[in-house]
Design an enzyme around this catalytic site. Structure first.
Site, PDB file in Angstrom:
ATOM      1  N   HIS A 104      24.737 -29.558  29.343  1.00 35.30           N
ATOM      2  CA  HIS A 104      23.482 -28.915  28.942  1.00 35.30           C
ATOM      3  C   HIS A 104      22.543 -28.649  30.125  1.00 35.30           C
ATOM      4  O   HIS A 104      21.325 -28.739  30.014  1.00 35.30           O
ATOM      5  CB  HIS A 104      22.765 -29.746  27.882  1.00 35.30           C
ATOM      6  CG  HIS A 104      23.517 -29.852  26.584  1.00 35.30           C
ATOM      7  ND1 HIS A 104      24.342 -28.849  26.116  1.00 35.30           N
ATOM      8  CD2 HIS A 104      23.560 -30.840  25.650  1.00 35.30           C
ATOM      9  CE1 HIS A 104      24.855 -29.218  24.945  1.00 35.30           C
ATOM     10  NE2 HIS A 104      24.404 -30.417  24.643  1.00 35.30           N
ATOM     11  N   HIS A 175      20.064 -26.460  19.712  1.00 36.47           N
ATOM     12  CA  HIS A 175      20.757 -27.712  19.406  1.00 36.47           C
ATOM     13  C   HIS A 175      20.149 -28.393  18.179  1.00 36.47           C
ATOM     14  O   HIS A 175      19.912 -29.608  18.190  1.00 36.47           O
ATOM     15  CB  HIS A 175      20.699 -28.644  20.617  1.00 36.47           C
ATOM     16  CG  HIS A 175      21.868 -29.564  20.741  1.00 36.47           C
ATOM     17  ND1 HIS A 175      22.211 -30.459  19.757  1.00 36.47           N
ATOM     18  CD2 HIS A 175      22.787 -29.723  21.728  1.00 36.47           C
ATOM     19  CE1 HIS A 175      23.257 -31.154  20.140  1.00 36.47           C
ATOM     20  NE2 HIS A 175      23.646 -30.719  21.339  1.00 36.47           N
ATOM     21  N   GLU A 312      26.497 -25.224  17.035  1.00 41.36           N
ATOM     22  CA  GLU A 312      25.912 -24.644  18.246  1.00 41.36           C
ATOM     23  C   GLU A 312      26.708 -23.403  18.659  1.00 41.36           C
ATOM     24  O   GLU A 312      27.828 -23.512  19.149  1.00 41.36           O
ATOM     25  CB  GLU A 312      25.933 -25.675  19.376  1.00 41.36           C
ATOM     26  CG  GLU A 312      25.282 -27.003  19.026  1.00 41.36           C
ATOM     27  CD  GLU A 312      25.773 -28.107  19.941  1.00 41.36           C
ATOM     28  OE1 GLU A 312      25.660 -27.954  21.178  1.00 41.36           O
ATOM     29  OE2 GLU A 312      26.306 -29.108  19.426  1.00 41.36           O
TER      30      GLU A 312
END
Length: 349
Positions: A104, A175, A312
């Site tokens: 991320h 998310h 996601e």
């Protein structure tokens, strides 16, 4: 329109909470920290307001935790192997924040910084952020924006837009952790889920980097082509599920056309809420909240593993390093644009 204080982050910067809504009672709350979606309230089958995503009570909660609740994750969501990429013969070192890999986009990712609100109306909010060249290790000075919009059709639309002055990686997702019975209501494993994907990307080991294979879901616990409870096969004797302590895998959406199309349907027979996921992305990560245990959320509720699930939308994990995957690279001066829609309805329609 409704704007109120959402507290301070560690350096004393004030954050706000913005509400957008439609005329039917659906509303979303968004804060500048991480451009995070803090709450998403829809009607259940009995007409009761139900907040269907997990989150925190203030901006500091989002800064302290590592779960990225409702945050916009970029420049690159998910994982990059060995925290390194190569673009046109130039190697770039990234932050290794997940074993030897980048997850991320590390500590300077968009989920961990303050965005700026550039537009705000009753049903729409636009937030923007700038990335300096190499700020996350990625090349190029980047201009990034996200638009949240609540529609009269019971949709939350999320649009991403980005440009940079060098060829770079752009791969954004939201998310959000969903529980259609309501945030903090307990396990989400009894939700029914259908994913329009006949293939998925297996991972090498517990580090969750894909092998590069695009494997059929048929005959595996990853077959969600027909609706089934999320938890039906989660405890199966399957190496892939053991690697990640549940589902934390990318599904290869069965694309039939360019543009936005239906990728998944989730349903709770307890609340009667049904959620459709529409996207123009090629992949979607199913994550069953395998590391939530002990996380304190909204209203002081302690979350536990599998209390929510994430869908996601994305390019595949490690796509920048895997020639077998669709590339997440965007040329200098070109625009990255992507849209995902979460559409809500009930058993009564």
């Amino acid at each position: 329109m409704n704007k109120k204080s959402f507290g301070q982050i560690a350096d004393g910067t004030e954050a706000n909470l913005y509400t957008i809504c439609n005329s039917n009672g659906m509303k979303a709350e968004v804060t500048e920290f991480g451009a995070s979606l803090v709450s998403l309230t829809v009607k259940d089958a009995q007409g009761k307001d139900t907040d269907v995503i997990l989150g925190h009570d203030n901006a500091l909660g989002y800064q302290k935790e590592m779960s990225c609740f409702g945050s916009v994750v970029g420049r690159n969501c998910n994982r990059i192997s060995f925290a390194e990429i190569e673009i046109d013969g130039v190697k770039y070192s990234l932050e290794a924040n997940d074993n030897d890999n980048m997850l991320h986009s590390g500590s300077q990712g968009t989920a961990w910084r303050m965005w700026k609100v550039t537009e705000y109306t009753e049903n729409k909010i636009v937030l923007a952020i700038e990335d300096a060249h190499l700020q996350q290790g990625f090349p190029g000075n980047a201009q990034i924006s996200v638009t949240y919009e609540v529609t009269e059709q019971g949709e939350l639309s999320i649009r991403y837009h980005a440009t940079a002055d060098k060829k770079t990686v752009f791969n954004f997702t939201n998310h959000a952790y969903f529980n259609l019975n309501g945030a903090g209501s307990g396990t989400a494993l009894n939700h029914t889920l259908q994913i329009m994907a006949s293939h998925y990307t297996p991972v090498e080991n517990s580090h969750a980097i894909p092998t590069g294979e695009i494997a059929e879901v048929a005959g595996t616990p990853f077959d969600f082509r027909e609706p089934k409870p999320i938890g039906k096969d989660i405890a199966a004797d399957d190496a892939q599920l053991k690697y990640t302590s549940g589902y934390d895998h990318n599904f290869v959406i069965d694309k039939k056309q360019n543009g936005v199309e239906l990728a998944a349907i989730a349903h709770s027979d307890k609340s009667g809420i049904r959620m459709e996921v529409w996207t123009d992305c090629v992949g979607m990560q199913l994550y069953t909240g395998n590391h939530l245990d002990g996380e304190q959320g909204k209203n002081g509720i302690i979350y536990h593993n599998a209390d929510a699930f994430c869908l996601e939308t994305q390019y595949f994990p490690n796509a920048v390093n895997e020639p077998n995957f669709v590339s997440p690279l965007t040329d200098a001066g070109a625009a990255y644009d992507s849209q995902t829609i979460y559409r809500f309805m009930t058993d009564e329609g």
